[in-house]
Scaffold this active site. Structure first.
Site, PDB file in Angstrom:
ATOM      1  N   SER A  10       0.834  -1.197   0.000  1.00  0.00           N
ATOM      2  CA  SER A  10       0.000   0.000   0.000  1.00  0.00           C
ATOM      3  C   SER A  10       0.870   1.249   0.000  1.00  0.00           C
ATOM      4  O   SER A  10       1.660   1.471   0.928  1.00  0.00           O
ATOM      5  CB  SER A  10      -0.889   0.017   1.247  1.00  0.00           C
ATOM      6  OG  SER A  10      -1.404   1.316   1.424  1.00  0.00           O
ATOM      7  N   HIS A  23      -1.318  -1.170  -4.156  1.00  0.00           N
ATOM      8  CA  HIS A  23      -2.588  -0.807  -3.526  1.00  0.00           C
ATOM      9  C   HIS A  23      -2.685   0.712  -3.349  1.00  0.00           C
ATOM     10  O   HIS A  23      -1.795   1.344  -2.779  1.00  0.00           O
ATOM     11  CB  HIS A  23      -2.650  -1.511  -2.164  1.00  0.00           C
ATOM     12  CG  HIS A  23      -3.939  -1.376  -1.435  1.00  0.00           C
ATOM     13  ND1 HIS A  23      -5.050  -2.155  -1.697  1.00  0.00           N
ATOM     14  CD2 HIS A  23      -4.299  -0.575  -0.409  1.00  0.00           C
ATOM     15  CE1 HIS A  23      -6.024  -1.835  -0.877  1.00  0.00           C
ATOM     16  NE2 HIS A  23      -5.608  -0.861  -0.080  1.00  0.00           N
ATOM     17  N   ASP A  49      -4.919   3.649  -1.640  1.00  0.00           N
ATOM     18  CA  ASP A  49      -5.951   3.967  -0.656  1.00  0.00           C
ATOM     19  C   ASP A  49      -6.536   5.334  -0.973  1.00  0.00           C
ATOM     20  O   ASP A  49      -5.911   6.365  -0.716  1.00  0.00           O
ATOM     21  CB  ASP A  49      -5.338   3.935   0.748  1.00  0.00           C
ATOM     22  CG  ASP A  49      -5.094   2.501   1.192  1.00  0.00           C
ATOM     23  OD1 ASP A  49      -6.048   1.712   1.163  1.00  0.00           O
ATOM     24  OD2 ASP A  49      -3.947   2.174   1.536  1.00  0.00           O
ATOM     25  N   HIS A  88      -8.602   0.861  -3.659  1.00  0.00           N
ATOM     26  CA  HIS A  88      -9.481   0.714  -2.504  1.00  0.00           C
ATOM     27  C   HIS A  88     -10.172   2.054  -2.280  1.00  0.00           C
ATOM     28  O   HIS A  88      -9.549   3.007  -1.815  1.00  0.00           O
ATOM     29  CB  HIS A  88      -8.607   0.296  -1.302  1.00  0.00           C
ATOM     30  CG  HIS A  88      -9.351   0.162  -0.020  1.00  0.00           C
ATOM     31  ND1 HIS A  88      -8.705   0.015   1.191  1.00  0.00           N
ATOM     32  CD2 HIS A  88     -10.686   0.126   0.262  1.00  0.00           C
ATOM     33  CE1 HIS A  88      -9.602  -0.087   2.146  1.00  0.00           C
ATOM     34  NE2 HIS A  88     -10.809  -0.017   1.613  1.00  0.00           N
ATOM     35  N   MET A 107     -12.296   4.463  -0.382  1.00  0.00           N
ATOM     36  CA  MET A 107     -12.885   4.792   0.918  1.00  0.00           C
ATOM     37  C   MET A 107     -13.523   6.163   0.776  1.00  0.00           C
ATOM     38  O   MET A 107     -13.055   7.164   1.323  1.00  0.00           O
ATOM     39  CB  MET A 107     -11.797   4.780   2.009  1.00  0.00           C
ATOM     40  CG  MET A 107     -11.359   3.376   2.381  1.00  0.00           C
ATOM     41  SD  MET A 107      -9.763   3.341   3.207  1.00  0.00           S
ATOM     42  CE  MET A 107      -8.685   3.364   1.784  1.00  0.00           C
ATOM     43  N   MET A 146     -11.369  -5.605   6.066  1.00  0.00           N
ATOM     44  CA  MET A 146     -10.551  -4.634   6.795  1.00  0.00           C
ATOM     45  C   MET A 146     -10.214  -5.213   8.168  1.00  0.00           C
ATOM     46  O   MET A 146     -11.109  -5.610   8.924  1.00  0.00           O
ATOM     47  CB  MET A 146     -11.296  -3.304   6.961  1.00  0.00           C
ATOM     48  CG  MET A 146     -11.546  -2.548   5.665  1.00  0.00           C
ATOM     49  SD  MET A 146     -10.076  -2.319   4.656  1.00  0.00           S
ATOM     50  CE  MET A 146      -9.048  -1.337   5.747  1.00  0.00           C
ATOM     51  N   ASP A 148      -6.708  -6.406   4.593  1.00  0.00           N
ATOM     52  CA  ASP A 148      -6.097  -5.075   4.561  1.00  0.00           C
ATOM     53  C   ASP A 148      -6.039  -4.490   5.973  1.00  0.00           C
ATOM     54  O   ASP A 148      -7.079  -4.223   6.586  1.00  0.00           O
ATOM     55  CB  ASP A 148      -6.919  -4.163   3.649  1.00  0.00           C
ATOM     56  CG  ASP A 148      -6.258  -2.817   3.414  1.00  0.00           C
ATOM     57  OD1 ASP A 148      -5.180  -2.571   3.968  1.00  0.00           O
ATOM     58  OD2 ASP A 148      -6.856  -2.009   2.667  1.00  0.00           O
TER      59      ASP A 148
HETATM   60  C1  DX5 Z   1      -6.244   1.695   5.804  1.00  0.00           C
HETATM   61  C2  DX5 Z   1      -5.816   1.256   4.436  1.00  0.00           C
HETATM   62  C3  DX5 Z   1      -4.748   0.232   4.388  1.00  0.00           C
HETATM   63  C4  DX5 Z   1      -3.457   0.640   5.038  1.00  0.00           C
HETATM   64  C5  DX5 Z   1      -2.623  -0.567   5.285  1.00  0.00           C
HETATM   65  O1  DX5 Z   1      -7.280   2.597   5.670  1.00  0.00           O
HETATM   66  O2  DX5 Z   1      -6.917   0.733   3.734  1.00  0.00           O
HETATM   67  O3  DX5 Z   1      -4.517  -0.175   3.040  1.00  0.00           O
HETATM   68  O4  DX5 Z   1      -2.721   1.512   4.266  1.00  0.00           O
HETATM   69  O5  DX5 Z   1      -1.497  -0.141   5.983  1.00  0.00           O
HETATM   70  P1  DX5 Z   1      -0.852  -1.046   7.125  1.00  0.00           P
HETATM   71  O6  DX5 Z   1      -0.371  -2.302   6.444  1.00  0.00           O
HETATM   72  O7  DX5 Z   1       0.240  -0.207   7.660  1.00  0.00           O
HETATM   73  O8  DX5 Z   1      -1.947  -1.338   8.109  1.00  0.00           O
HETATM   74 ZN    ZN Z   2      -6.471  -0.190   1.721  1.00  0.00          ZN
END
Ligand code: DX5
Ligand code: ZN
Length: 225
Positions: free
Chosen positions: A8, A33, A35, A66, A68, A137, A175
């Site tokens: 990510s 990935h 975010d 992803h 959000m 998640m 994730d």
């Molecule tokens: C959180 C994100 C994740 C995050 C993962 O909102 O969706 O993708 O970046 O990061 P780590 O692996 O550090 O939890």
């Molecule tokens: Zn994510």
């Protein structure tokens, strides 16, 4: 057992995202990935389609997007046009999940549904028949570097059982808080796709961290996190 890894970029140095994407490619990442946060569905604000489009030129690694964001159908085409290879939308954000998925698939992109830690697994029961993957998640979305939420392993095992029971071909993606210490039990619970931010970018050796994660996924172990 084939698994895929998606570093990510949220945990990368944002002043050098091109270098970070190239480092993921050097390490053999299966996906990169993204975010996407809008400051509404989650409090944080990150990148949008312009950044995806720019980075699409610097690597051949497919993009795992992803979303959000609220009202994701409104801007979905921008992410598809920018070169998304797969897109996950939150079940909490999209009341027209089937329409969303149909649209993504119609554009030749792989659709998935993401689910927050506090949302009942039953809310994705119907979607198991039409999505390619469920993004579970294992932290509350919004930031990288959070601790893996205890109990998520059992949740993944239960989802895996539901998928098997209904004869769905959906796979499970995880994730949040994924690292070498917990990836093997997640594989054992039925997950196949792993997003990892801080465990890939915090050590400063991205290709090495990706290799270690892949090795750990192949090594049976119990959850220490
Ligand atoms: C959180 C994100 C994740 C995050 C993962 O909102 O969706 O993708 O970046 O990061 P780590 O692996 O550090 O939890
Ligand atoms: Zn994510």
């Amino acid at each position: 057992m084939s698994i895929s890894l998606a570093p990510s970029l949220l945990s990368a140095d944002f002043s050098g995202l091109g270098d970070a994407a190239r480092a993921c490619e050097d390490g053999g990442a299966d996906w990169i990935h993204f975010d996407v946060m809008d400051g509404r569905f989650v409090p944080n604000l990150t990148v949008g389609p312009i950044v995806l489009k720019a980075l699409r030129k610097v690597t051949r690694v497919p993009f795992d997007v992803h979303l959000m964001i609220e009202e994701p159908l409104k801007t979905l085409d921008q992410y598809l046009d920018a070169g998304a290879g797969r897109v996950a939308v939150h079940v909490e954000a999209e009341p027209h999940l089937h329409r969303f998925v149909q649209h993504v698939r119609g554009r030749g992109v792989s659709p998935g549904v993401a689910i927050n830690p506090g949302t009942s697994l039953a809310s994705v029961d119907e979607a198991l028949h039409f999505v390619d993957f469920v993004l579970v998640m294992t932290v509350n979305p919004g930031w990288g570097g959070q601790a893996f939420i205890a109990g998520s392993l059992d949740r993944i095992a239960r989802l895996s059982e539901s998928i098997r029971r209904v004869g769905s071909r959906a796979t499970i993606a995880v994730d949040g808080g994924v690292g070498p210490d917990n990836i093997a039990p997640l594989v054992a619970a039925g997950a196949r796709h792993f997003v990892a931010g801080s465990s890939v970018f915090s050590a400063g050796d991205v290709p090495g961290a990706i290799r270690r994660l892949r090795e750990a996924a192949r090594t049976p172990g119990t959850l220490r996190a």
